[in-house]
Design a protein around this motif. Structure first.
Motif, PDB file in Angstrom:
ATOM      1  N   LEU A  54       0.750  -1.346   0.018  1.00 59.91           N
ATOM      2  CA  LEU A  54       0.078  -0.034  -0.168  1.00 59.91           C
ATOM      3  C   LEU A  54       0.822   1.266  -0.122  1.00 59.91           C
ATOM      4  O   LEU A  54       1.926   1.112   0.370  1.00 59.91           O
ATOM      5  CB  LEU A  54      -0.786   0.006   1.272  1.00 59.91           C
ATOM      6  N   PRO A  55       0.423   2.380  -0.639  1.00 62.26           N
ATOM      7  CA  PRO A  55       1.109   3.507  -0.502  1.00 62.26           C
ATOM      8  C   PRO A  55       1.269   4.092   0.929  1.00 62.26           C
ATOM      9  O   PRO A  55       0.217   3.833   1.792  1.00 62.26           O
ATOM     10  CB  PRO A  55       0.396   4.516  -1.450  1.00 62.26           C
ATOM     11  N   GLY A  56       2.290   5.016   1.248  1.00 63.23           N
ATOM     12  CA  GLY A  56       2.483   5.368   2.633  1.00 63.23           C
ATOM     13  C   GLY A  56       1.386   6.176   3.152  1.00 63.23           C
ATOM     14  O   GLY A  56       0.915   6.011   4.248  1.00 63.23           O
ATOM     15  N   ARG A  57       0.595   7.053   2.178  1.00 59.93           N
ATOM     16  CA  ARG A  57      -0.252   7.817   2.623  1.00 59.93           C
ATOM     17  C   ARG A  57      -1.491   6.968   3.182  1.00 59.93           C
ATOM     18  O   ARG A  57      -2.523   7.127   4.009  1.00 59.93           O
ATOM     19  CB  ARG A  57      -0.795   8.809   1.820  1.00 59.93           C
ATOM     20  N   THR A  58      -1.865   5.676   2.376  1.00 54.20           N
ATOM     21  CA  THR A  58      -2.887   4.729   2.660  1.00 54.20           C
ATOM     22  C   THR A  58      -2.341   4.186   4.281  1.00 54.20           C
ATOM     23  O   THR A  58      -3.499   4.005   5.072  1.00 54.20           O
ATOM     24  CB  THR A  58      -2.979   3.670   1.905  1.00 54.20           C
ATOM     25  N   HIS A  59      -1.329   3.862   4.574  1.00 50.53           N
ATOM     26  CA  HIS A  59      -1.014   3.353   5.892  1.00 50.53           C
ATOM     27  C   HIS A  59      -1.216   4.275   6.880  1.00 50.53           C
ATOM     28  O   HIS A  59      -1.729   4.122   7.891  1.00 50.53           O
ATOM     29  CB  HIS A  59       0.471   2.941   5.905  1.00 50.53           C
ATOM     30  N   VAL A  60      -0.917   5.683   6.535  1.00 52.90           N
ATOM     31  CA  VAL A  60      -1.227   6.863   7.563  1.00 52.90           C
ATOM     32  C   VAL A  60      -2.491   6.914   7.769  1.00 52.90           C
ATOM     33  O   VAL A  60      -2.928   7.127   8.937  1.00 52.90           O
ATOM     34  CB  VAL A  60      -0.534   8.049   6.993  1.00 52.90           C
ATOM     35  N   ALA A  61      -3.424   6.806   6.637  1.00 50.86           N
ATOM     36  CA  ALA A  61      -4.872   7.186   6.960  1.00 50.86           C
ATOM     37  C   ALA A  61      -5.551   5.846   7.528  1.00 50.86           C
ATOM     38  O   ALA A  61      -6.306   6.061   8.508  1.00 50.86           O
ATOM     39  CB  ALA A  61      -5.671   7.148   5.425  1.00 50.86           C
ATOM     40  N   PHE A  62      -5.110   4.718   7.404  1.00 53.64           N
ATOM     41  CA  PHE A  62      -5.729   3.405   8.209  1.00 53.64           C
ATOM     42  C   PHE A  62      -4.871   3.891   9.681  1.00 53.64           C
ATOM     43  O   PHE A  62      -5.936   3.469  10.508  1.00 53.64           O
ATOM     44  CB  PHE A  62      -5.206   2.208   7.617  1.00 53.64           C
ATOM     45  N   ALA A  63      -4.188   4.218   9.706  1.00 55.66           N
ATOM     46  CA  ALA A  63      -3.592   4.271  11.283  1.00 55.66           C
ATOM     47  C   ALA A  63      -4.326   5.225  11.945  1.00 55.66           C
ATOM     48  O   ALA A  63      -4.578   5.079  13.030  1.00 55.66           O
ATOM     49  CB  ALA A  63      -1.948   4.449  11.234  1.00 55.66           C
ATOM     50  N   LEU A  64      -4.322   6.342  11.202  1.00 53.60           N
ATOM     51  CA  LEU A  64      -5.217   7.560  11.947  1.00 53.60           C
ATOM     52  C   LEU A  64      -6.582   7.193  12.274  1.00 53.60           C
ATOM     53  O   LEU A  64      -7.028   7.240  13.368  1.00 53.60           O
ATOM     54  CB  LEU A  64      -5.409   8.776  10.936  1.00 53.60           C
ATOM     55  N   PHE A  65      -7.273   6.450  11.215  1.00 47.55           N
ATOM     56  CA  PHE A  65      -8.674   6.033  11.580  1.00 47.55           C
ATOM     57  C   PHE A  65      -8.767   5.025  12.719  1.00 47.55           C
ATOM     58  O   PHE A  65      -9.587   4.751  13.534  1.00 47.55           O
ATOM     59  CB  PHE A  65      -9.409   5.317  10.411  1.00 47.55           C
ATOM     60  N   THR A  66      -7.615   4.200  13.026  1.00 47.03           N
ATOM     61  CA  THR A  66      -7.640   3.241  14.057  1.00 47.03           C
ATOM     62  C   THR A  66      -7.334   3.969  15.304  1.00 47.03           C
ATOM     63  O   THR A  66      -7.853   3.611  16.162  1.00 47.03           O
ATOM     64  CB  THR A  66      -6.359   2.131  13.801  1.00 47.03           C
ATOM     65  N   VAL A  67      -6.569   4.680  15.247  1.00 47.17           N
ATOM     66  CA  VAL A  67      -6.288   5.791  16.527  1.00 47.17           C
ATOM     67  C   VAL A  67      -7.546   6.494  17.029  1.00 47.17           C
ATOM     68  O   VAL A  67      -7.875   6.471  18.088  1.00 47.17           O
ATOM     69  CB  VAL A  67      -5.149   6.731  16.405  1.00 47.17           C
ATOM     70  N   PHE A  68      -8.307   6.952  15.938  1.00 43.76           N
ATOM     71  CA  PHE A  68      -9.587   7.741  16.303  1.00 43.76           C
ATOM     72  C   PHE A  68     -10.682   6.623  16.942  1.00 43.76           C
ATOM     73  O   PHE A  68     -11.024   7.144  17.899  1.00 43.76           O
ATOM     74  CB  PHE A  68     -10.241   8.387  14.964  1.00 43.76           C
ATOM     75  N   CYS A  69     -10.692   5.726  16.369  1.00 49.55           N
ATOM     76  CA  CYS A  69     -11.529   4.626  17.009  1.00 49.55           C
ATOM     77  C   CYS A  69     -11.151   4.223  18.541  1.00 49.55           C
ATOM     78  O   CYS A  69     -12.000   4.270  19.284  1.00 49.55           O
ATOM     79  CB  CYS A  69     -11.482   3.268  16.234  1.00 49.55           C
ATOM     80  N   LEU A  70      -9.986   4.067  18.580  1.00 55.26           N
ATOM     81  CA  LEU A  70      -9.318   3.703  19.831  1.00 55.26           C
ATOM     82  C   LEU A  70      -9.504   4.845  21.032  1.00 55.26           C
ATOM     83  O   LEU A  70      -9.773   4.787  22.134  1.00 55.26           O
ATOM     84  CB  LEU A  70      -7.710   3.402  19.811  1.00 55.26           C
ATOM     85  N   ALA A  71      -9.436   6.053  20.429  1.00 54.88           N
ATOM     86  CA  ALA A  71      -9.931   7.094  21.356  1.00 54.88           C
ATOM     87  C   ALA A  71     -11.090   7.222  21.943  1.00 54.88           C
ATOM     88  O   ALA A  71     -11.481   7.394  22.802  1.00 54.88           O
ATOM     89  CB  ALA A  71      -9.398   8.737  20.468  1.00 54.88           C
ATOM     90  N   TRP A  72     -12.094   7.024  20.730  1.00 59.79           N
ATOM     91  CA  TRP A  72     -13.477   6.839  21.534  1.00 59.79           C
ATOM     92  C   TRP A  72     -13.658   5.591  22.238  1.00 59.79           C
ATOM     93  O   TRP A  72     -14.619   5.883  23.171  1.00 59.79           O
ATOM     94  CB  TRP A  72     -14.403   6.955  19.882  1.00 59.79           C
TER      95      TRP A  72
END
Length: 162
Positions: A54-72
């Motif tokens: 996967l492109p780097g920005r896709t990894h960043v997007a998946f990581a951010l969405f995972t962090v947001f979900c874990l924050a909630w």
């Protein structure tokens, strides 16, 4: 009958007037916890199951969405463990999570739109709406918390009772 009734502190009166975790707050806490965990599992499973590199920005997007979900999920768990009056502190925390998630998502979507050459206008407009809504909620949450804390100080005569 000269029996004197026991005097309650302002903090005890506040605790007796409203339950620490009302049913509505409990439902919101459980919903945030369950949906946050489910979202984190879903996004992580989708991320790990993607074929090929996967492109780097896709990894960043998946990581951010995972962090947001874990924050909630963390927010929901934090609410469920509180045993003291929150004085709208939970609304301030939720507003900040929403504001950070909105700003970061708007920036990521804007960067992707520029890289793809699809136009920044729509990305900025949609991101701006979400950021503005989250900002309004944050300002309202801070104002409500300040009003409740001011009222508590009035009831306690300026003394902070724990």
């Amino acid at each position: 009958m000269t029996e004197e009734e026991p005097r309650l502190s302002a903090q005890e009166m506040i605790e007796r007037l409203s339950p620490v975790l009302s049913l509505g707050l409990r439902v919101r806490a459980v919903a945030a916890l369950v949906v946050g965990l489910a979202g984190a599992v879903f996004v992580a499973a989708l991320w790990w199951s993607e074929p090929g590199p996967l492109p780097g920005r896709t990894h960043v997007a998946f990581a951010l969405f995972t962090v947001f979900c874990l924050a909630w999920a963390g927010y929901g768990g934090w609410l469920l463990t509180r045993r003291v009056p929150l004085f709208a502190g939970e609304q301030v925390v939720a507003a900040w999570i929403a504001l950070v998630a909105s700003v970061v998502t708007a920036v990521v979507v804007g960067v992707v739109a520029v890289q793809r050459g699809t136009g920044l206008g729509l990305a900025v407009a949609v991101g701006g709406v979400f950021v503005a809504a989250a900002l309004v909620l944050a300002v309202r949450a801070h104002a409500r918390r300040a009003a409740l804390l001011r009222r508590r100080r009035e009831l306690t005569g300026g003394r902070e009772e724990v």
